[in-house]
Design a protein around this motif. Structure first.
Motif, PDB file in Angstrom:
ATOM      1  N   GLY A 128       1.449  -0.638  -0.397  1.00 16.63           N
ATOM      2  CA  GLY A 128       0.087  -0.150   0.189  1.00 16.63           C
ATOM      3  C   GLY A 128       0.494   0.887   0.065  1.00 16.63           C
ATOM      4  N   LEU A 129       0.631   2.811   0.057  1.00 21.77           N
ATOM      5  CA  LEU A 129       0.575   4.053  -0.001  1.00 21.77           C
ATOM      6  C   LEU A 129      -0.210   4.041   1.047  1.00 21.77           C
ATOM      7  CD1 LEU A 129       0.655   4.836  -4.077  1.00 21.77           C
ATOM      8  CD2 LEU A 129       2.303   4.059  -2.268  1.00 21.77           C
ATOM      9  N   ALA A 130       1.077   5.697   1.908  1.00 22.68           N
ATOM     10  CA  ALA A 130       0.427   6.207   1.991  1.00 22.68           C
ATOM     11  C   ALA A 130       0.928   7.649   2.142  1.00 22.68           C
ATOM     12  CB  ALA A 130       0.887   5.346   4.536  1.00 22.68           C
ATOM     13  N   VAL A 131      -0.160   8.815   3.262  1.00 23.07           N
ATOM     14  CA  VAL A 131       0.919   9.718   3.070  1.00 23.07           C
ATOM     15  C   VAL A 131       0.355  10.155   4.824  1.00 23.07           C
ATOM     16  CG1 VAL A 131       0.746  12.750   2.665  1.00 23.07           C
ATOM     17  CG2 VAL A 131       0.061  10.938   1.010  1.00 23.07           C
ATOM     18  N   LYS A 132       1.365  10.942   5.303  1.00 23.86           N
ATOM     19  CA  LYS A 132       1.570  11.248   7.103  1.00 23.86           C
ATOM     20  C   LYS A 132       1.683  12.791   6.666  1.00 23.86           C
ATOM     21  CE  LYS A 132       3.619   9.339  10.145  1.00 23.86           C
ATOM     22  NZ  LYS A 132       4.632   9.134  11.132  1.00 23.86           N
ATOM     23  N   ILE A 133       1.022  13.354   7.346  1.00 19.75           N
ATOM     24  CA  ILE A 133       1.130  15.240   7.387  1.00 19.75           C
ATOM     25  C   ILE A 133       1.233  15.534   8.603  1.00 19.75           C
ATOM     26  CG2 ILE A 133       0.161  17.150   7.294  1.00 19.75           C
ATOM     27  CD1 ILE A 133      -1.668  15.919   4.600  1.00 19.75           C
ATOM     28  N   ALA A 134       1.434  16.067   9.404  1.00 23.44           N
ATOM     29  CA  ALA A 134       2.116  16.237  10.622  1.00 23.44           C
ATOM     30  C   ALA A 134       1.338  18.179  11.175  1.00 23.44           C
ATOM     31  CB  ALA A 134       3.659  17.126  10.915  1.00 23.44           C
ATOM     32  N   LEU A 135       0.081  17.791  11.954  1.00 24.90           N
ATOM     33  CA  LEU A 135      -0.601  19.353  12.242  1.00 24.90           C
ATOM     34  C   LEU A 135       0.107  19.815  12.648  1.00 24.90           C
ATOM     35  CD1 LEU A 135      -3.863  17.713  12.129  1.00 24.90           C
ATOM     36  CD2 LEU A 135      -2.800  18.927  10.258  1.00 24.90           C
ATOM     37  N   PRO A 136      -0.420  21.278  12.579  1.00 26.26           N
ATOM     38  CA  PRO A 136       0.463  22.533  13.817  1.00 26.26           C
ATOM     39  C   PRO A 136       0.013  22.358  15.053  1.00 26.26           C
ATOM     40  CG  PRO A 136      -0.949  23.205  11.967  1.00 26.26           C
ATOM     41  CD  PRO A 136      -0.482  22.143  11.865  1.00 26.26           C
ATOM     42  N   THR A 137       1.047  22.947  15.860  1.00 26.87           N
ATOM     43  CA  THR A 137       0.441  22.584  17.604  1.00 26.87           C
ATOM     44  C   THR A 137       1.117  23.890  18.593  1.00 26.87           C
ATOM     45  OG1 THR A 137       2.448  21.649  18.673  1.00 26.87           O
ATOM     46  CG2 THR A 137       0.815  19.934  17.833  1.00 26.87           C
ATOM     47  N   ALA A 138       0.463  24.503  19.579  1.00 24.59           N
ATOM     48  CA  ALA A 138       0.513  24.695  20.205  1.00 24.59           C
ATOM     49  C   ALA A 138       1.762  25.561  21.336  1.00 24.59           C
ATOM     50  CB  ALA A 138      -0.490  24.931  21.748  1.00 24.59           C
ATOM     51  N   SER A 139       2.522  24.459  21.416  1.00 23.57           N
ATOM     52  CA  SER A 139       4.086  24.213  21.575  1.00 23.57           C
ATOM     53  C   SER A 139       4.734  22.897  21.067  1.00 23.57           C
ATOM     54  CB  SER A 139       3.319  24.337  23.638  1.00 23.57           C
ATOM     55  OG  SER A 139       3.648  22.743  23.721  1.00 23.57           O
ATOM     56  N   ASP A 140       5.556  22.986  21.539  1.00 23.92           N
ATOM     57  CA  ASP A 140       7.029  21.955  21.400  1.00 23.92           C
ATOM     58  C   ASP A 140       6.459  20.254  22.198  1.00 23.92           C
ATOM     59  OD1 ASP A 140       8.286  23.906  19.564  1.00 23.92           O
ATOM     60  OD2 ASP A 140       9.791  23.738  20.554  1.00 23.92           O
ATOM     61  N   ARG A 141       5.372  20.930  23.054  1.00 23.89           N
ATOM     62  CA  ARG A 141       4.751  19.639  23.841  1.00 23.89           C
ATOM     63  C   ARG A 141       4.461  18.864  23.364  1.00 23.89           C
ATOM     64  NH1 ARG A 141       6.191  19.822  29.286  1.00 23.89           N
ATOM     65  NH2 ARG A 141       7.629  21.266  29.823  1.00 23.89           N
ATOM     66  N   HIS A 142       3.524  19.409  22.499  1.00 21.54           N
ATOM     67  CA  HIS A 142       2.396  18.494  21.622  1.00 21.54           C
ATOM     68  C   HIS A 142       2.836  18.229  19.789  1.00 21.54           C
ATOM     69  CE1 HIS A 142      -0.311  19.909  24.844  1.00 21.54           C
ATOM     70  NE2 HIS A 142       0.560  21.454  24.751  1.00 21.54           N
ATOM     71  N   ALA A 143       2.266  17.003  19.528  1.00 22.04           N
ATOM     72  CA  ALA A 143       2.732  17.119  18.632  1.00 22.04           C
ATOM     73  C   ALA A 143       1.756  16.175  17.850  1.00 22.04           C
ATOM     74  CB  ALA A 143       4.068  16.068  18.703  1.00 22.04           C
ATOM     75  N   LEU A 144       1.430  16.262  16.488  1.00 20.37           N
ATOM     76  CA  LEU A 144      -0.132  15.443  16.239  1.00 20.37           C
ATOM     77  C   LEU A 144       0.224  15.768  14.864  1.00 20.37           C
ATOM     78  CD1 LEU A 144      -3.170  14.600  16.028  1.00 20.37           C
ATOM     79  CD2 LEU A 144      -3.663  17.826  16.036  1.00 20.37           C
ATOM     80  N   ALA A 145      -0.105  14.660  14.517  1.00 20.22           N
ATOM     81  CA  ALA A 145       0.090  14.069  12.748  1.00 20.22           C
ATOM     82  C   ALA A 145      -1.312  13.145  12.039  1.00 20.22           C
ATOM     83  CB  ALA A 145       1.353  13.332  13.125  1.00 20.22           C
ATOM     84  N   LEU A 146      -1.360  12.615  10.986  1.00 16.24           N
ATOM     85  CA  LEU A 146      -2.597  12.457  10.644  1.00 16.24           C
ATOM     86  C   LEU A 146      -1.752  11.163   9.573  1.00 16.24           C
ATOM     87  CD1 LEU A 146      -5.187  15.365   9.874  1.00 16.24           C
ATOM     88  CD2 LEU A 146      -5.165  13.442  12.169  1.00 16.24           C
ATOM     89  N   LEU A 147      -2.336  10.043   9.151  1.00 16.66           N
ATOM     90  CA  LEU A 147      -2.180   9.399   8.473  1.00 16.66           C
ATOM     91  C   LEU A 147      -2.854   8.749   7.407  1.00 16.66           C
ATOM     92  CD1 LEU A 147       0.957   8.198   7.221  1.00 16.66           C
ATOM     93  CD2 LEU A 147       0.327   5.880   8.936  1.00 16.66           C
ATOM     94  N   ALA A 148      -2.996   8.298   6.047  1.00 20.70           N
ATOM     95  CA  ALA A 148      -3.846   7.964   5.173  1.00 20.70           C
ATOM     96  C   ALA A 148      -3.030   7.238   4.229  1.00 20.70           C
ATOM     97  CB  ALA A 148      -4.534   9.289   3.800  1.00 20.70           C
ATOM     98  N   SER A 149      -4.187   6.250   4.325  1.00 20.66           N
ATOM     99  CA  SER A 149      -3.642   5.043   3.997  1.00 20.66           C
ATOM    100  C   SER A 149      -4.387   4.430   2.810  1.00 20.66           C
ATOM    101  CB  SER A 149      -2.742   4.078   4.533  1.00 20.66           C
ATOM    102  OG  SER A 149      -3.452   3.431   5.402  1.00 20.66           O
ATOM    103  N   SER A 150      -4.394   3.730   1.810  1.00 19.40           N
ATOM    104  CA  SER A 150      -4.853   2.761   0.381  1.00 19.40           C
ATOM    105  C   SER A 150      -4.024   1.289   0.612  1.00 19.40           C
ATOM    106  CB  SER A 150      -4.909   3.208  -0.674  1.00 19.40           C
ATOM    107  OG  SER A 150      -5.658   4.136  -0.327  1.00 19.40           O
ATOM    108  N   THR A 151      -4.331   0.301   1.155  1.00 17.03           N
ATOM    109  CA  THR A 151      -3.404  -0.892   0.962  1.00 17.03           C
ATOM    110  C   THR A 151      -4.318  -2.189   0.042  1.00 17.03           C
ATOM    111  OG1 THR A 151      -3.741  -1.001   3.370  1.00 17.03           O
ATOM    112  CG2 THR A 151      -2.581  -3.256   2.044  1.00 17.03           C
TER     113      THR A 151
END
Length: 256
Positions: free
Chosen positions: A113-136
């Motif tokens: 499969g293939l996937a795209v990961k996108i890291a989203l902006p957060t309020a500070s360096d203590r936080h980290a958030l990402a989305l991963l969309a994939s097709s198999t």
């Protein structure tokens, strides 16, 4: 070439594949049920390899199943906060041992499969958030394929309590071939040294039309260098419907 020989060559070559640089090295996605809530820098490439993983279970009739799988994930940093992934399970072996009957063994490739990961902006360096969309896609052999295309959307959030402790929450929804399912997993990580880290995790999956499953386990990572990480992990089933054991070893390489 046999697997141990291939691994030996990669381990010897790995330190030359990426130069040690200042700053925090990019995080790898393995091991664990979730994925890192960050992306690779633009132009970077990572290869993550299971060596292999094991799933073991026993049903009500006393039949025992063991499946070994070697998975590969190639990650490419396309832009700041965006990466492309290609993944596959090129080798699987399933052994079924019915009670009072000879064991049966099958072997073959799994889906890709293939996937795209996108890291989203957060309020500070203590936080980290990402989305991963994939097709198999159903590229595997019959015994190790879903038989059609699957689509998944996952999210991973991490909060750093301090320089050593962090907590994370992962969720993933899958649709398409096979029954729809939703998985979520909390975890707690500890940086034991500058190179060695450990984590505890639990995972819960609800599959439409089937019993839910629950797992809990732990893992270790050893960042040998900026270019190389080794890992080991396991999860144990918490109820009758969950696999008895999931465990694995892995190695990850960074190319910069």
């Amino acid at each position: 070439m046999r697997l141990p020989a291939t691994l030996a060559l990669l381990l010897i070559a790995a330190p030359a594949l990426a130069q040690d640089e200042g700053g925090e090295p990019p995080a790898f996605d393995r091991p664990g049920l979730g994925f890192a809530p960050t992306t690779l820098p633009r132009g970077s490439v990572a290869l993550e390899w299971g060596l292999p993983s094991l799933e073991r279970d026993r049903d009500d009739a006393g039949s025992r199943t063991e499946q070994y799988s070697s998975d590969l994930t190639l990650r490419i940093g396309l832009a700041e906060q965006v990466e492309l992934q290609a993944f596959s399970t090129p080798w699987n072996q399933l052994r079924v041992r019915p009670r009072g009957a000879p064991s049966q063994r099958t072997q073959g490739a799994g889906d890709s499969g293939l996937a795209v990961k996108i890291a989203l902006p957060t309020a500070s360096d203590r936080h980290a958030l990402a989305l991963l969309a994939s097709s198999t896609f159903a590229t595997g052999s019959r015994d190790f394929s879903e038989g059609g295309t699957q689509y998944a959307l996952g999210a991973s959030y991490e909060y750093a309590f301090d320089d050593r402790w962090s907590g994370a929450l992962y969720a993933n929804a899958t649709r398409g071939a096979g029954p729809d399912s939703v998985t979520w997993s909390p975890s707690l990580s500890l940086a034991m040294t500058e190179r060695v880290s450990g984590y505890l995790e639990a995972g819960f999956t609800h599959t439409r039309g089937e019993p839910g499953t629950a797992l809990a386990g732990a893992g270790l990572t050893w960042r040998v260098s900026r270019a190389l990480q080794l890992d080991a992990s396991f999860d144990l089933g918490l109820d009758h419907d969950s696999p008895d054991l999931q465990a694995g070893l892995g190695v990850s390489f960074l190319f910069q």
